[in-house]
Design an enzyme around this catalytic site. Structure first.
Site, PDB file in Angstrom:
ATOM      1  N   HIS A 138       0.852  -1.193   0.000  1.00 61.46           N
ATOM      2  CA  HIS A 138       0.000   0.000   0.000  1.00 61.46           C
ATOM      3  C   HIS A 138       0.884   1.238   0.000  1.00 61.46           C
ATOM      4  CE1 HIS A 138      -3.258   2.737   0.808  1.00 61.46           C
ATOM      5  NE2 HIS A 138      -2.680   3.141   1.934  1.00 61.46           N
ATOM      6  N   LYS A 159      -0.302  10.904   0.842  1.00 61.94           N
ATOM      7  CA  LYS A 159       0.579  10.281  -0.164  1.00 61.94           C
ATOM      8  C   LYS A 159       0.168  10.677  -1.580  1.00 61.94           C
ATOM      9  CE  LYS A 159      -0.328   6.099   1.260  1.00 61.94           C
ATOM     10  NZ  LYS A 159      -1.223   6.427   2.381  1.00 61.94           N
ATOM     11  N   ASP A 177      -1.931   3.977  -4.588  1.00 57.36           N
ATOM     12  CA  ASP A 177      -2.730   3.151  -3.688  1.00 57.36           C
ATOM     13  C   ASP A 177      -2.175   1.733  -3.551  1.00 57.36           C
ATOM     14  OD1 ASP A 177      -4.916   2.891  -1.869  1.00 57.36           O
ATOM     15  OD2 ASP A 177      -5.894   1.624  -3.359  1.00 57.36           O
ATOM     16  N   ARG A 243      18.063  14.441  12.384  1.00 54.89           N
ATOM     17  CA  ARG A 243      18.307  15.766  11.810  1.00 54.89           C
ATOM     18  C   ARG A 243      19.615  15.828  11.018  1.00 54.89           C
ATOM     19  NH1 ARG A 243      17.115  20.355  16.208  1.00 54.89           N
ATOM     20  NH2 ARG A 243      17.385  21.606  14.314  1.00 54.89           N
TER      21      ARG A 243
END
Length: 316
Positions: A138, A159, A177, A243
């Site tokens: 997915h 998405k 999808d 980071r």
């Protein structure tokens, strides 16, 4: 594993079928190709009957030197119930014996204009791709600067909207999808959309849109090798996000490991630009340029130099 029929092979290479049309729906179960040279000489102890049989000038020139009884016998043994099809290279005419027996048993015989060795490589590559182990994930697959990026995340995280923005910025959609992923080799994953969803994108509040119709053929791609995964997740203020990018996270799909980045989502973040930069940074790392490692080395050097100055001042 997805299925392949003789008809799929015929359509892919534009082959002309000359006999055995009734068996066009036969399944091809292996990507290996057989060139039955020893079998033409009568040695069938290890005949790989389940493979597509590719006949070229060498095999058929020898076959034509046999007497009539031997030719019938060879073709009778070659045409088994397990044999998916015969392909004749160089557009060689089909021998009468093969034509007769293949028609009786419903084994397709097809012709190609390509030379034998070249066509063997083309056919093997096609079958290896189609018969490779497959899974469905997915997510959304996009081609960003030539890098296949699989975007994952919970339903509703954004998405498809991110993929739409990427397409508007000149990149290409592969699947939305549901992404079908085939492992064609170790750490080589090829993704594509299911036929029903090909070129389609679902946007909540708008519905399903056809990306090729709206943005043109340059906005979509049929398949793409997946090189990295970007997982979108809702911003968690209590979570510490990477980071610097020194520690590389991996995601395993089947037997392959992919580079994975976790990108937190919150209002004001431009996800499409972030994904573009991530794709470009991935390309730079493959060229040996790692900004995070360079920064880390400079930081370590600066710290060591400061420590050295402090020691000198303490001695004075």
């Amino acid at each position: 594993m997805s299925g392949v029929t003789v008809e799929d092979v015929q359509n892919r290479f534009g082959l002309e079928i000359v006999a055995g049309v009734a068996g066009i729906e036969r399944n091809v179960l292996t990507s290996d190709i057989s060139r039955p040279g020893l079998e033409m000489a009568g040695y069938f102890d290890f005949y790989p009957a389940t493979r597509i049989q590719l006949l070229g000038k060498t095999e058929l020139s020898f076959f034509n030197k046999l007497d009539e009884a031997e030719r019938l016998s060879r073709m009778d043994q070659l045409c088994t119930t397990e044999t998916p099809a015969f392909i004749l290279a160089h557009n060689i005419n089909c021998p009468i014996e093969l034509h007769q027996i293949a028609d009786e048993r419903g084994i397709p015989v097809m012709q190609t204009e390509h030379p034998t060795t070249r066509f063997s490589g083309m056919l093997t590559n096609f079958l290896e791709g189609r018969l490779a182990p497959m899974t469905t994930v997915h997510g959304v697959l996009v081609d960003v600067y030539g890098i296949g990026v699989l975007i994952t995340g919970k339903s509703g995280v954004g998405k498809s909207e991110t993929a739409l923005e990427l397409v508007k910025r000149g990149h290409r959609l592969v699947a939305d999808d549901a992404v079908e992923i085939r492992q064609v080799a170790k750490n080589v994953l090829i993704g594509n959309a299911p036929k029903l969803l090909s070129h389609m994108l679902e946007i909540r509040g708008v519905g399903i849109i056809d990306m090729m119709t709206l943005f043109g053929a340059s906005a979509v791609k049929d398949d793409k090798r997946i090189l990295m995964v970007i997982d979108l997740e809702a911003w968690d203020p209590d979570k510490v996000y990477d980071r610097l990018g020194i520690d590389e996270e991996k995601m395993k799909i089947m037997d392959s490991d992919l580079t994975k980045l976790t990108v937190p989502v919150r209002p004001g973040r431009n996800l499409s630009v972030i994904i573009e930069v991530a794709a470009m940074d991935y390309r730079m790392k493959r060229l040996g340029i790692n900004a995070a490692e360079t920064f880390s080395r400079k930081l370590d050097l600066a710290i060591s130099q400061d420590a050295g100055k402090s020691d000198e001042e303490g001695i004075e």
